[in-house]
Design a protein around this motif. Structure first.
Motif: not given
Length: 458
Positions: A375-391
């Motif tokens: 798992q890799k974190e992509l972008l985080v803010t107070d109201d948003f979170y995005s991550y990926s699993r591999g490709n």
């Protein structure tokens, strides 16, 4: 010694690819509809065996059943199974030894592993206030002194006093108690051919006992260590339990999606600390939204259906083993002590919206072999979170909920996909193209979640 038996069980590491469905035997199948948690509803093992296809079709590969032991005669909620009187007998309210063996055999036949819930902390109360009805441990000398837990942070009180409705607290330092529990453990697994154990009340039993237990239970064991930090969880997986539930993540999800509406940076902090503490073993941690010890997740988030979708999406895409509490797929939404209607009342509807949604998430896990990818974190803010699993997978979540009037838009850089790849959200079936620079423009309306995969996987 029974504890020296040669036992058969799956490699604990193989559980990384499993998905676990938790059931309370008395509530799941075969009994009467009832609203009050403190009474038997007459669900049973034989009827549960008849509903295994419902679990398997949902995409789960293992079931965690409630404790099976005969219960004491006192006033506790015996149907949950945490007040044993005879460790060598099956609770007759739920079936016979044969029924339990048949359930495990039938589960194995249809490709489901079986995890039994076990309790080493206490026994039940007898009607006379003594331990006269406790067949396995019938002497007062086998128990700690009769004191009450007044400080939940005091480890001595947790280990030595009576915390579960005042029930007699086993003294695991007593030579007979220690050896009997170890011998019973090997006998129980061997007799019923379980594939693993869930172990509760971890903080109520000393580390010395857990280390001794691990010597005779080398199979998959997952411990429940409530209100624990990652450092504490690490202590319990150092020659004690094989793994534990991801308790700090549960706390972060609750604070983020409940009425508290805390920053989604809490998820980022949990992810980072878990990775630093456990390394590759983070893949073994159990990911849960609720269980028999909590209120239903839907109740905790004020029945906001988009926050519910967000929680379910996170649970099935976060690194670790998803553990679903029965009825979540039918949107059960009650409180722990006052509402535990069982699934037969809601219906075993395999066409319901969230049954199908969770089924799609589980199918995706299989297709991308998610247990093998990081798992890799992509972008985080107070109201948003995005991550990926591999490709293979890109997840985007928000804590805004259904009643949010604002559409959230973020350009997420460094996506796991190549430029111009067509990707689709398995929650909504909406598809978009990855940008030339491999970023993805994500729009979330009314608190929705997104789980993007390549179009070819749809």
């Amino acid at each position: 010694m029974l504890a020296t038996l040669v036992l058969s069980f799956p490699d604990p590491k193989s559980f990384r690819k499993q998905r676990i469905y938790q059931v309370i035997t008395d509530r799941f199948a075969g009994g009467d509809n009832c609203n009050y948690k403190r009474e038997y509803c007459n669900g049973n093992l034989k009827s549960m065996a008849g509903k295994l296809d419902y679990i398997k079709n949902l995409g789960y590969t293992a079931i965690w059943i409630s404790p099976t032991l005969q219960q004491a005669e006192g006033p506790q909620m015996q149907f949950t199974g945490f007040w044993p009187s005879d460790f060598y007998k099956t609770n007759p309210k739920q079936g016979s030894d044969k029924d339990l063996k048949d359930l495990v055999a039938e589960a194995h036949k249809c490709g489901l592993l079986v995890i039994s819930d076990v309790n080493y902390n206490n026994v039940g109360q007898c009607k006379d206030g003594k331990v006269s009805c406790i067949t396995t441990f019938p002497l007062d000398a086998y128990y700690h002194a009769n004191c009450n837990i007044t400080d939940s942070q005091n480890s001595t009180q947790l280990e030595k006093c009576r915390g579960l409705d005042g029930s007699p607290d086993l003294d695991q330092d007593h030579p007979y108690v220690l050896q009997e529990l170890l011998d019973w453990t090997a006998w129980y697994q061997n007799e019923f051919n379980f594939d693993g154990f869930r172990i509760g009340f971890a903080k109520n039993v000393g580390h010395k006992f857990w280390k001794a237990l691990r010597q005779v239970s080398p199979w998959f064991t997952i411990g429940s260590v409530t209100n624990a930090s990652y450092a504490e969880l690490k202590n319990y997986t150092n020659q004690e339990f094989y793994t534990t539930f991801n308790e700090p993540l549960y706390q972060a999800v609750f604070k983020t999606l409940s009425y508290q509406k805390k920053s989604m940076r809490l998820l980022s902090e949990a992810f980072e600390e878990a990775a630093l503490t456990f390394g590759d073993n983070v893949k073994d941690l159990g990911i849960y939204l609720d269980n028999h010890e909590t209120d239903r997740f839907l109740a905790l988030i004020d029945r906001d259906i988009m926050k519910f979708q967000t929680g379910v999406a996170l649970q099935h895409t976060w690194i670790g083993i998803p553990v679903l509490y029965y009825g979540t797929e039918q949107k059960m939404d009650g409180y722990q002590y006052f509402e535990e209607l069982w699934v037969s009342w809601y219906g075993y509807n395999e066409s319901s919206e969230y049954y199908l949604l969770i089924k799609r998430l589980n199918a995706m896990r299989d297709k991308v072999k998610i247990d093998k990818i990081n798992q890799k974190e992509l972008l985080v803010t107070d109201d948003f979170y995005s991550y990926s699993r591999g490709n293979q997978v890109l997840v985007a979540l928000t804590n805004q909920g259904y009643y949010s009037k604002q559409q959230i838009h973020h350009n997420v850089p460094n996506s796991p996909f190549e430029s111009n790849t067509r990707i689709c959200d398995i929650l909504s079936n909406e598809c978009i193209n990855v940008n030339e620079d491999e970023s993805v423009d994500i729009y979330l309306t009314k608190g929705q979640a997104r789980v993007y995969v390549r179009e070819s996987l749809m």
